[in-house]
Design an enzyme around this catalytic site. Structure first.
Site, PDB file in Angstrom:
ATOM      1  N   ASP A  88     -20.843   7.055   9.612  1.00 11.54           N
ATOM      2  CA  ASP A  88     -21.934   7.447  10.481  1.00 11.54           C
ATOM      3  C   ASP A  88     -22.264   8.899  10.164  1.00 11.54           C
ATOM      4  O   ASP A  88     -21.433   9.645   9.646  1.00 11.54           O
ATOM      5  CB  ASP A  88     -21.543   7.260  11.960  1.00 11.54           C
ATOM      6  CG  ASP A  88     -22.773   7.270  12.875  1.00 11.54           C
ATOM      7  OD1 ASP A  88     -22.612   7.072  14.077  1.00 11.54           O
ATOM      8  OD2 ASP A  88     -23.902   7.488  12.346  1.00 11.54           O
ATOM      9  N   ASP A 100     -20.430  -2.519  14.764  1.00 12.07           N
ATOM     10  CA  ASP A 100     -19.203  -1.724  14.850  1.00 12.07           C
ATOM     11  C   ASP A 100     -18.995  -1.351  16.312  1.00 12.07           C
ATOM     12  O   ASP A 100     -19.984  -1.166  17.045  1.00 12.07           O
ATOM     13  CB  ASP A 100     -19.314  -0.443  14.007  1.00 12.07           C
ATOM     14  CG  ASP A 100     -19.945   0.698  14.809  1.00 12.07           C
ATOM     15  OD1 ASP A 100     -21.187   0.779  14.829  1.00 12.07           O
ATOM     16  OD2 ASP A 100     -19.180   1.453  15.462  1.00 12.07           O
ATOM     17  N   CYS A 159      -4.389 -18.313  19.151  1.00 11.01           N
ATOM     18  CA  CYS A 159      -4.551 -17.283  18.120  1.00 11.01           C
ATOM     19  C   CYS A 159      -3.500 -17.457  17.036  1.00 11.01           C
ATOM     20  O   CYS A 159      -2.330 -17.702  17.326  1.00 11.01           O
ATOM     21  CB  CYS A 159      -4.421 -15.903  18.765  1.00 11.01           C
ATOM     22  SG  CYS A 159      -4.585 -14.554  17.580  1.00 11.01           S
ATOM     23  N   CYS A 212      -2.638 -15.064  14.859  1.00 11.09           N
ATOM     24  CA  CYS A 212      -2.253 -13.756  14.295  1.00 11.09           C
ATOM     25  C   CYS A 212      -0.751 -13.553  14.349  1.00 11.09           C
ATOM     26  O   CYS A 212      -0.018 -14.265  15.054  1.00 11.09           O
ATOM     27  CB  CYS A 212      -2.985 -12.628  15.027  1.00 11.09           C
ATOM     28  SG  CYS A 212      -2.178 -12.003  16.510  1.00 11.09           S
ATOM     29  N   CYS A 253       0.659 -13.005  17.965  1.00 14.34           N
ATOM     30  CA  CYS A 253       0.768 -14.227  18.799  1.00 14.34           C
ATOM     31  C   CYS A 253       1.798 -15.194  18.241  1.00 14.34           C
ATOM     32  O   CYS A 253       2.318 -16.051  18.965  1.00 14.34           O
ATOM     33  CB  CYS A 253      -0.594 -14.893  18.924  1.00 14.34           C
ATOM     34  SG  CYS A 253      -1.734 -13.880  19.857  1.00 14.34           S
ATOM     35  N   HIS A 267      -3.763  -7.569  17.185  1.00 17.25           N
ATOM     36  CA  HIS A 267      -4.294  -8.814  17.782  1.00 17.25           C
ATOM     37  C   HIS A 267      -5.787  -8.701  18.070  1.00 17.25           C
ATOM     38  O   HIS A 267      -6.569  -9.602  17.764  1.00 17.25           O
ATOM     39  CB  HIS A 267      -3.558  -9.141  19.084  1.00 17.25           C
ATOM     40  CG  HIS A 267      -4.300 -10.181  19.885  1.00 17.25           C
ATOM     41  ND1 HIS A 267      -4.217 -11.538  19.607  1.00 17.25           N
ATOM     42  CD2 HIS A 267      -5.183 -10.052  20.906  1.00 17.25           C
ATOM     43  CE1 HIS A 267      -5.011 -12.198  20.435  1.00 17.25           C
ATOM     44  NE2 HIS A 267      -5.611 -11.323  21.232  1.00 17.25           N
TER      45      HIS A 267
HETATM   46  C1  LIG Z   1     -18.567   7.943  22.359  1.00 12.64           C
HETATM   47  C2  LIG Z   1     -17.852   6.718  21.879  1.00 12.64           C
HETATM   48  C3  LIG Z   1     -16.488   6.942  21.248  1.00 12.64           C
HETATM   49  O1  LIG Z   1     -18.652   6.059  20.890  1.00 12.64           O
HETATM   50  C4  LIG Z   1     -18.771   4.667  21.243  1.00 12.64           C
HETATM   51  C5  LIG Z   1     -18.023   4.533  22.537  1.00 12.64           C
HETATM   52  O2  LIG Z   1     -17.707   5.818  22.982  1.00 12.64           O
HETATM   53  C6  LIG Z   1     -19.008   3.851  23.427  1.00 12.64           C
HETATM   54  C7  LIG Z   1     -18.880   4.142  24.871  1.00 12.64           C
HETATM   55  O3  LIG Z   1     -18.802   2.833  25.457  1.00 12.64           O
HETATM   56  C8  LIG Z   1     -18.821   1.820  24.445  1.00 12.64           C
HETATM   57  C9  LIG Z   1     -20.082   0.980  24.625  1.00 12.64           C
HETATM   58  C10 LIG Z   1     -17.528   1.026  24.519  1.00 12.64           C
HETATM   59  O4  LIG Z   1     -18.852   2.486  23.190  1.00 12.64           O
HETATM   60  O5  LIG Z   1     -20.284   4.243  22.983  1.00 12.64           O
HETATM   61  C11 LIG Z   1     -20.211   4.390  21.584  1.00 12.64           C
HETATM   62  C12 LIG Z   1     -20.754   3.107  21.002  1.00 12.64           C
HETATM   63  N1  LIG Z   1     -22.199   3.144  21.141  1.00 12.64           N
HETATM   64  C13 LIG Z   1     -22.936   3.685  20.150  1.00 12.64           C
HETATM   65  N2  LIG Z   1     -22.416   4.213  19.015  1.00 12.64           N
HETATM   66  C14 LIG Z   1     -23.492   4.698  18.327  1.00 12.64           C
HETATM   67  C15 LIG Z   1     -23.567   5.393  17.118  1.00 12.64           C
HETATM   68  C16 LIG Z   1     -24.831   5.847  16.656  1.00 12.64           C
HETATM   69  N3  LIG Z   1     -24.905   6.564  15.482  1.00 12.64           N
HETATM   70  C17 LIG Z   1     -26.100   7.050  15.083  1.00 12.64           C
HETATM   71  N4  LIG Z   1     -26.167   7.791  13.937  1.00 12.64           N
HETATM   72  N5  LIG Z   1     -27.257   6.827  15.769  1.00 12.64           N
HETATM   73  C18 LIG Z   1     -27.261   6.097  16.917  1.00 12.64           C
HETATM   74  O6  LIG Z   1     -28.340   5.916  17.518  1.00 12.64           O
HETATM   75  C19 LIG Z   1     -26.003   5.574  17.406  1.00 12.64           C
HETATM   76  C20 LIG Z   1     -25.924   4.845  18.607  1.00 12.64           C
HETATM   77  C21 LIG Z   1     -24.665   4.413  19.061  1.00 12.64           C
HETATM   78  N6  LIG Z   1     -24.281   3.760  20.177  1.00 12.64           N
HETATM   79 ZN   LIG Z   2      -3.196 -12.940  18.344  1.00 17.51          ZN
END
Ligand SMILES: CC1(C)O[C@H]2[C@@H](O1)[C@@]1(COC(C)(C)O1)O[C@@H]2CNc1nc2cc3nc(N)[nH]c(=O)c3cc2[nH]1
Ligand SMILES: [Zn+2]
Length: 374
Positions: free
Chosen positions: A94, A268, A306, A308, A311, A337
């Site tokens: 990224d 991802d 599962c 894996c 498990c 897992h």
């Molecule tokens: C801050 C952190 C670690 O990144 C994860 C995770 O928390 C969390 C917090 O709640 C969940 C949903 C579980 O995922 O939100 C992040 C995952 N959402 C997300 N990642 C992105 C990466 C991105 N990179 C770029 N260059 N441009 C984007 O517009 C972009 C948008 C994105 N949206």
């Molecule tokens: Zn498993």
């Protein structure tokens, strides 16, 4: 010249789901695909050999983190990120924009790029389209991402329009900043917030510039799932069928199935790895919070369906004991897992698409969860 290709192998009769294959300079990637997140040059608690054993084809790295520590020049001088972390399969990095906003301090954004203070030691830095591309090329990533602003949610329509236009200008600068002969593929990132017209404008600008693949950014930023799906419904049909589509930061198992149904090829998310460290395990019948007292003496594997290593060899009782005891092995086994579950789910999706039975697969996915409300 990049050695990157994408072939569309099959499309589902009853949805926009598609089966594809990417060729990168470090190997093939079968899609739809889930990419484990390896932010600081490691998928936390996983040995590269274990990642291969569970079928990981490509992992993610982060420009922001590796730029700050240990530094991209150091990694380049040691042979690049693949050598540094002993991972010889593809890596996608990224571009740093999102992480600056989710981790950096005192950020100032202007036409040049983003000035920020490191969350590690408060030192001041700038990330720009040009420097982000230079860092990603120094790391040696096989797929690199345009430098953009992930627009916070919610945001005013005016801010969304301004930021999206700036990310479009940055995307053009990213393409110009690429080194000739670097074999990496560059993906553009669609912004536009939750506004269909601004999303369409962003797509048109990126198509005019031309990229090897297209990501949908600005999602998984706290919005409701329904809104995420609405943006996918509006945006995916505008993207070229013969190029990979990647929705960044997504998501739960349900999000993946719904995204595949709408024509997404790549995902991802930190969920499987982060939840593992918090004792939350993904299974075919929903989530299991292993710390619950009910698992104290439970001899069963976390998911009897599962296949894996975890498990096959450990009980819920043992996994609960490790978690309660704050043992390092808890993160190792839970992560193994959970990633096996996510990667296995996508293998099942690919097999179903190959067999023309994705509709049945999707029904079965939801039935198993409905039968066992967690
Ligand atoms: C801050 C952190 C670690 O990144 C994860 C995770 O928390 C969390 C917090 O709640 C969940 C949903 C579980 O995922 O939100 C992040 C995952 N959402 C997300 N990642 C992105 C990466 C991105 N990179 C770029 N260059 N441009 C984007 O517009 C972009 C948008 C994105 N949206
Ligand atoms: Zn498993």
């Amino acid at each position: 010249m990049t050695e990157f290709t994408f072939d569309l192998l099959a499309t589902d009769s009853g949805s926009a789901a598609r089966r594809g294959r990417m060729t990168t300079r470090r190997g093939l990637i079968e899609t739809p695909i889930f990419m484990p997140v390896g932010t600081q040059g490691t998928v936390k608690a996983m040995l590269p050999e274990a990642l291969k054993e569970i079928g990981a084809q490509i992992i993610l790295g982060n420009t922001y983190h590796l730029f700050l520590r240990p530094g991209h020049e150091l990694i380049r001088n040691l042979g690049g990120l693949h050598r540094f972390m002993n991972w010889d399969r593809p890596i996608l990095t990224d571009s740093g924009g999102f992480q600056v906003f989710s981790l950096g301090a005192l950020r100032k954004i202007d036409e040049e790029g983003v000035r920020f203070q490191s969350h590690l030691d408060g030192s001041s830095h700038v990330l720009s389209p040009e420097s982000s591309i230079a860092v990603q090329e120094a790391l040696g990533a096989d797929i690199i991402m345009a430098f953009d602003e992930c627009i916070p949610y919610p945001a005013s329509r005016e801010y969304v329009a301004e930021s999206t236009a700036r990310s479009g200008r940055w995307a053009r600068r990213c393409k110009l900043a690429r080194s000739q002969g670097d074999g990496a593929a560059l993906f553009g990132i669609v912004q536009g917030g939750m506004h269909p017209d601004l999303r369409a404008g962003s797509v048109n600008e990126l198509l005019e510039i031309g990229f090897e693949g297209y990501a949908i950014g600005g999602l998984s930023v706290g919005e409701e799932a329904a809104l995420m799906y609405e943006v996918m419904d509006n945006t995916l049909p505008l993207l070229p069928r013969d190029r990979p589509r990647y929705v960044m930061g997504v998501g739960t198992p349900e999000n993946l199935i719904e995204g595949v149904s709408r024509g997404v090829d790549m995902f991802d998310c930190v969920m499987p790895t982060r939840n593992a460290r918090n004792g939350v395990l993904f299974t075919s019948f929903g989530k299991v919070s292993i710390k619950q007292a009910r698992y104290l003496a439970d001899p069963l594997p976390v998911d009897p369906d599962c296949s894996c290593y975890v498990c096959g060899n450990y009980s819920r009782a043992y996994l609960r004991h490790l978690y309660q005891s704050n043992e390092i092995l808890s993160s190792v086994l839970n992560t193994h897992h959970n990633l096996h579950y996510y990667l296995g789910l996508m293998q099942g999706v690919r097999d179903a698409l190959d067999g023309g039975r994705f509709g049945e697969f999707k029904k079965d996915f939801y039935r198993k969860r409905a039968d066992n409300p967690s």
